[in-house]
Design an enzyme around this catalytic site. Sequence first.
Site, PDB file in Angstrom:
ATOM      1  N   GLU A  16      18.568   7.275   0.755  1.00  0.00           N
ATOM      2  CA  GLU A  16      18.097   6.850  -0.570  1.00  0.00           C
ATOM      3  C   GLU A  16      18.449   7.898  -1.626  1.00  0.00           C
ATOM      4  OE1 GLU A  16      16.979   4.715  -2.473  1.00  0.00           O
ATOM      5  OE2 GLU A  16      15.855   3.151  -1.444  1.00  0.00           O
ATOM      6  N   ASN A 146      10.963   0.523  -7.015  1.00  0.00           N
ATOM      7  CA  ASN A 146      12.415   0.542  -6.891  1.00  0.00           C
ATOM      8  C   ASN A 146      13.085   0.147  -8.201  1.00  0.00           C
ATOM      9  OD1 ASN A 146      13.689   1.382  -4.428  1.00  0.00           O
ATOM     10  ND2 ASN A 146      12.648  -0.303  -3.378  1.00  0.00           N
ATOM     11  N   ASP A 197      16.439  -3.599  -4.230  1.00  0.00           N
ATOM     12  CA  ASP A 197      16.214  -2.175  -3.957  1.00  0.00           C
ATOM     13  C   ASP A 197      16.712  -1.365  -5.153  1.00  0.00           C
ATOM     14  OD1 ASP A 197      15.840   0.383  -2.680  1.00  0.00           O
ATOM     15  OD2 ASP A 197      16.020  -0.599  -0.751  1.00  0.00           O
TER      16      ASP A 197
END
Length: 291
Positions: A16, A146, A197
């Site tokens: 991430e 997100n 996301d």
Amino acid sequence: MNKVSVFSDHVCELGEGPSYDPATDALFWFDIVNGQLLEKPVAGGALKIHELGRMASAIAIIDDKRQLIATETGLFVRDVATGQMTLHTPVEADNPLTRSNDSRVHPCGALWMGTMGKSEAKGAGAIYWFFRGELRKLFSGITVSNSICFSGDGALAYYTDTSTGLLMRVACDPASGLPSGEPKVFVDHRSSKGYVDGSVVDRDGVLWNAVWSGKAVKAYSPDGTLLREVAMPVTQPSCPAFVGRNADRLAVTSAWKGKDDKQRQLDPQAGMTFVLDIPVNGRFEPRVLIA
């Protein structure tokens, strides 16, 4: 023809928070649950793994010598030369059940930082605004924060609670990065495959979104129209970032988190980081102002 290639074959359980530093031509990203900061030159070079000793999810550049790291207990200043981490601003430090998640710097230098429950408990997270040492909570009751990103002029902010399937947009004060209106739905993804996301916005106002469990990166016009969908070789792409000296390519992280051994065998590149050689008019991340 879309070209997607492996940038790093280092496998992250939860890759991430990619962010590119044009001064060093390096991409930084995280394996959140394993407390690692990854660093690799985009033009070629060895991968560096920095053990942080805590969950961390996002990085912003303060100056040539310092970075700001969003972690499970707050914002830390990281010394680039030594790797030393110093707590700057606690964020939910008294809550061991939450951690940081998606975060990004507004063009004015303010940081929006998202939190979430480590077990994805419903409504356990929030989205915060941090600017010159001041911290404010913007949105509460967030399950999975997100898609925090901003238009180039700083007049628009985007975010999602991934659990809702709704990508939101809100007007912002370009000078402060604070919301100046009420959030409205930008994209309703509830009837589409996968989950919204991480996202980033290019110079043309196009929002590029990684679709978790959707095996794709999607590009949306400023009015929310789907412009294109780029197939990914992994089921769980997690977040994009513009990379390269001209910010004209996309790096995309991914994850194997939540998969059993059989599912991982069917998704062999899960957790690797990729580069998309497609036409993008990207831009570099602003530096964060901490004082």
